[in-house]
Design an enzyme around this catalytic site. Structure first.
Site: not given
Length: 424
Positions: A244, A281-282, A284, A320, A324, A350-351, A378
């Site tokens: 994290g 557990e890295p 990113r 992303r 987010y 088309c969004e 990600y």
């Protein structure tokens, strides 16, 4: 000029390089949209974690959900990392990349019986179990196979990681982990189950964390549990402290990996737990700043309220921002000597949610190339085929050498497994 993020992505004069490769040259050779990764950046990031753990019994398991491309996995395996997986598909990828199953931990809140069998037969190091129901099912699957499943309980310490709600995982309102107050009872239950061997304890409170404080708060609660569990006569061999750790997208100042690890080890030692094996557990933090997404400017569309820079990358390549509202740096691959204009950088999908960056000052023309920075994590791993768009190609560079590590998908490949109905 060095940009925020990796020192291996920088301007030389007016040209943007990744290591010793000009991004415009890579785009000319491999096309756009194009993900490009610095292998040197990945190796240096892994070395930072390893050096901080020198002299400790430890295992760094790269969280492959951040970027699961085979060459990326190969890079971290060769750098001495294990892998953290969250699905049977990721297990197959890990093995295809050459991972040692005994250096793989299996996380995730919804493991199926099929995935459990697959992991038991492969011989993974440990299952990070996230509920009592999962524990009972794992016991039944292991017993049927006449195997033993080594487990850690992922505990939810109810600690606020201070990150985006969608990537916060350590609060009691989140779906992850066993509630702190239930953990001792669940460990007791685990010891009664056939096919289960208690190995450790696991905690992961979120992603893109930029302060040491939440980690220390969570660690204290985990060590309280370790002491309570061992008072019941249940031995815990390892502490899995998750990952994290954040990266720099703009002006964030996360601690360096070695500073974070030192702070956690000091607390572990202060409380008398320095003899235990330590797992991290890295994800990113190892790969995020190593990558860029290169995209061509298709059109400039001025308007009264907004002006748009329309590029050939889209939300299917880079989820992303849409998911987010993430801010990611966007810079030209060749700088122009011209006054910038303010654009929303958007894709062809088309969004209205198909945007890569809002209100960016750019001096660009149609045909120019833009680089989205810090796109190693990600991004490709969350890419889709929405609007029947093939996923981008990927390239790995080291020095002035570049290798195509994933071919661009063709439309025919996207519907290869589909069938028309018979004519009647």
């Amino acid at each position: 000029m060095i940009l925020p993020g990796s020192p291996h992505v920088a301007y030389r004069g007016d040209t943007l390089f990744i290591e010793d490769c000009p991004l415009a040259g890579l785009a000319a050779e491999f096309g756009t949209p194009l993900f490009v990764y610095s292998q040197t950046a990945m190796r240096e990031a892994a070395a930072g974690w390893r050096s901080a753990l020198t002299g400790r019994d430890h295992l760094i398991c790269y969280a492959m959900k951040a970027n699961s491309s085979l060459a990326v996995l190969q890079t971290f395996i060769e750098a001495g990392c294990g892998l953290d997986i969250v699905s049977g598909g990721e297990l197959e990828r890990a093995l295809a990349a050459g991972a040692d199953p005994e250096r793989i931990v299996f996380s995730g809140v919804g493991k199926s019986r099929t995935e459990m069998r697959q992991a038991l037969e492969a011989g993974v190091l440990c299952f990070n179990v996230e509920s009592e129901a999962e524990l009972d099912v794992l016991s039944a699957v292991a017993t049927r196979l006449r195997r033993t499943a080594r487990i850690s309980l992922r505990v939810n310490p109810d600690v606020d990681a201070g990150t985006h709600p969608y990537i916060s995982t350590g609060l009691k309102a989140n779906k992850f982990g066993v509630a702190h107050q239930r953990a001792v009872a669940v460990y007791r239950h685990a010891t009664t189950l056939p096919g289960i061997e208690v190995a450790g304890i696991d905690c992961h409170i979120g992603s893109q964390i930029t302060e040491v404080g939440p980690y220390l708060d969570a660690l204290d609660r985990v060590l309280d549990l370790v002491e309570a569990v061992e008072a019941e006569g249940i031995r815990l061999h390892h502490l899995d402290l998750g990952g994290g750790l954040g990266i720099t997208y703009t002006d964030e100042t996360p601690p360096a990996a070695d500073a974070l690890v030192r702070a956690l080890l000091e607390r572990i030692d202060e409380r008398g737990h320095g003899h235990r094996r330590i797992l991290f557990e890295p994800g990113r933090a190892l790969v995020g700043n190593a990558g860029v997404l290169v995209s061509e400017v298709l059109y400039l569309k001025p308007g009264d309220a907004k002006s748009f820079c329309i590029v050939d990358a889209a939300m299917n390549d880079l989820m992303r921002p849409a998911m987010y509202e993430a801010w990611m740096g966007i810079v030209p691959c060749r700088r122009r000597d011209a006054a910038p204009s303010i654009y929303d950088v958007v894709g062809p999908i088309c969004e209205s949610g198909d945007w890569l960056g809002r209100d960016r000052a750019l001096a660009v023309e149609a045909g120019d190339l833009l680089a989205v920075l810090s796109a190693g994590a990600y991004c490709m791993s969350m890419a889709s085929n929405y609007n029947t768009r093939g996923r981008a190609a990927e390239v790995m560079v080291r020095g002035d050498s570049a290798w195509l590590i994933r071919e661009r998908e063709k439309p025919s490949e996207l519907f290869r497994g589909e069938r028309l109905l018979p004519k009647v």
